[in-house]
Write an enzyme that holds these catalytic residues in place. Structure first.
Site, PDB file in Angstrom:
ATOM      1  N   GLY A  46       0.843  -1.191   0.000  1.00 34.64           N
ATOM      2  CA  GLY A  46       0.000   0.000   0.000  1.00 34.64           C
ATOM      3  C   GLY A  46       0.876   1.237   0.000  1.00 34.64           C
ATOM      4  O   GLY A  46       2.064   1.166   0.343  1.00 34.64           O
ATOM      5  N   GLN A  51       2.877   9.925   1.853  1.00 30.33           N
ATOM      6  CA  GLN A  51       4.233   9.360   1.930  1.00 30.33           C
ATOM      7  C   GLN A  51       5.129   9.842   0.786  1.00 30.33           C
ATOM      8  O   GLN A  51       6.349   9.729   0.873  1.00 30.33           O
ATOM      9  CB  GLN A  51       4.164   7.826   1.893  1.00 30.33           C
ATOM     10  CG  GLN A  51       3.545   7.236   3.154  1.00 30.33           C
ATOM     11  CD  GLN A  51       3.413   5.734   3.037  1.00 30.33           C
ATOM     12  OE1 GLN A  51       2.461   5.241   2.457  1.00 30.33           O
ATOM     13  NE2 GLN A  51       4.381   5.003   3.570  1.00 30.33           N
ATOM     14  N   CYS A  91       6.059  -0.307   7.502  1.00 35.20           N
ATOM     15  CA  CYS A  91       5.701   0.896   6.757  1.00 35.20           C
ATOM     16  C   CYS A  91       6.896   1.333   5.928  1.00 35.20           C
ATOM     17  O   CYS A  91       8.021   1.363   6.438  1.00 35.20           O
ATOM     18  CB  CYS A  91       5.300   2.014   7.724  1.00 35.20           C
ATOM     19  SG  CYS A  91       4.792   3.529   6.894  1.00 35.20           S
ATOM     20  N   LEU A  92       6.640   1.683   4.684  1.00 36.50           N
ATOM     21  CA  LEU A  92       7.725   2.131   3.812  1.00 36.50           C
ATOM     22  C   LEU A  92       8.363   3.416   4.333  1.00 36.50           C
ATOM     23  O   LEU A  92       9.508   3.716   3.997  1.00 36.50           O
ATOM     24  CB  LEU A  92       7.202   2.331   2.383  1.00 36.50           C
ATOM     25  CG  LEU A  92       6.701   1.049   1.703  1.00 36.50           C
ATOM     26  CD1 LEU A  92       6.019   1.378   0.380  1.00 36.50           C
ATOM     27  CD2 LEU A  92       7.847   0.069   1.493  1.00 36.50           C
ATOM     28  N   HIS A 133      -4.335   1.504   7.815  1.00 43.86           N
ATOM     29  CA  HIS A 133      -2.969   2.052   7.868  1.00 43.86           C
ATOM     30  C   HIS A 133      -2.836   3.224   6.878  1.00 43.86           C
ATOM     31  O   HIS A 133      -2.252   4.262   7.218  1.00 43.86           O
ATOM     32  CB  HIS A 133      -1.999   0.905   7.535  1.00 43.86           C
ATOM     33  CG  HIS A 133      -0.553   1.257   7.449  1.00 43.86           C
ATOM     34  ND1 HIS A 133       0.402   0.721   8.302  1.00 43.86           N
ATOM     35  CD2 HIS A 133       0.135   2.050   6.581  1.00 43.86           C
ATOM     36  CE1 HIS A 133       1.600   1.191   7.957  1.00 43.86           C
ATOM     37  NE2 HIS A 133       1.462   1.993   6.919  1.00 43.86           N
ATOM     38  N   GLU A 134      -3.388   3.062   5.670  1.00 44.62           N
ATOM     39  CA  GLU A 134      -3.242   4.117   4.648  1.00 44.62           C
ATOM     40  C   GLU A 134      -4.098   5.341   4.977  1.00 44.62           C
ATOM     41  O   GLU A 134      -3.652   6.476   4.773  1.00 44.62           O
ATOM     42  CB  GLU A 134      -3.610   3.584   3.257  1.00 44.62           C
ATOM     43  CG  GLU A 134      -2.829   2.367   2.777  1.00 44.62           C
ATOM     44  CD  GLU A 134      -1.330   2.457   2.925  1.00 44.62           C
ATOM     45  OE1 GLU A 134      -0.789   3.572   3.052  1.00 44.62           O
ATOM     46  OE2 GLU A 134      -0.693   1.396   2.941  1.00 44.62           O
ATOM     47  N   HIS A 137      -2.325   7.452   7.347  1.00 46.98           N
ATOM     48  CA  HIS A 137      -1.327   8.333   6.713  1.00 46.98           C
ATOM     49  C   HIS A 137      -1.984   9.622   6.215  1.00 46.98           C
ATOM     50  O   HIS A 137      -1.430  10.713   6.397  1.00 46.98           O
ATOM     51  CB  HIS A 137      -0.673   7.636   5.519  1.00 46.98           C
ATOM     52  CG  HIS A 137       0.477   6.727   5.853  1.00 46.98           C
ATOM     53  ND1 HIS A 137       1.594   7.143   6.545  1.00 46.98           N
ATOM     54  CD2 HIS A 137       0.692   5.421   5.565  1.00 46.98           C
ATOM     55  CE1 HIS A 137       2.447   6.123   6.656  1.00 46.98           C
ATOM     56  NE2 HIS A 137       1.924   5.058   6.083  1.00 46.98           N
TER      57      HIS A 137
END
Ligand code: GNR
Ligand code: NI
Length: 167
Positions: A46, A51, A91-92, A133-134, A137
């Protein structure tokens, strides 16, 4: 197509609240394509526009094993949530850190797709985790902020040490 640089925690720009998308136009479609390319290359399941330092409510997700199920969520909203699950998240924007987070087991999400058409989706398991999670963000929240102050402090120290080595 372009690969976009991913912000790393604790970059303060990760705490920006993203603005709703007024119209799914060519610019948003290009953003979705670039975000998908960036997510696949990372690789991740994702990516939120936050991000990549674009503060618009755009998310891409693909939880398939073979990159065959790309989904775009524009202006996503969780309209129902049920139950609880604990998932080890990564997480990236927080590379190398994996921690358990408790989230809803099942969510119903309402969004626009990459064509600007409204849809609703019921998700559970990993897809439900990823959607939550997204959307976090987009609201300026990173998963490590659910952890205790002690754990968060240790993670910040670890990331600072790693940043010194890579610098
Ligand atoms: O690639 C990712 N994997 C992942 C694993 C468990 C829970 C959430 C995620 S999302 C993450 C990509 C990312 O950082 N998205 O914001
Ligand atoms: Ni993330």
């Amino acid at each position: 197509m372009a690969l976009l640089p991913i912000l790393r925690y604790p970059d303060p720009r990760l705490h920006t609240r993203a603005a709703p998308v007024a119209a799914v136009d060519d610019e948003i479609r290009a953003l979705v394509r670039d975000m998908a390319e960036t997510m696949y290359e990372a690789p991740g399941i994702g990516l939120a526009a936050t991000q990549v330092n674009v503060h618009k409510r755009v998310v891409v997700i693909d939880v398939s094993e073979d990159k065959s199920a790309l989904m775009a969520f524009i202006n996503p909203e969780i309209v129902e949530r049920d139950g609880e699950q604990v998932c080890e998240e990564g997480c990236l924007s927080v590379p190398g850190i994996y921690e358990k987070v408790t989230r809803a087991e099942r969510v119903k999400v309402r969004a626009l797709n990459g064509e600007g058409e409204p849809f609703e989706l019921e998700a559970d398991g990993l897809l439900a985790v990823c959607i939550q999670h997204e959307i976090d963000h987009l609201d300026g929240k990173v998963f490590v902020e659910y952890l205790s102050a002690l754990k968060l402090g240790r993670i910040k120290a670890k990331l600072a040490k790693k940043a010194r080595i890579t610098a």
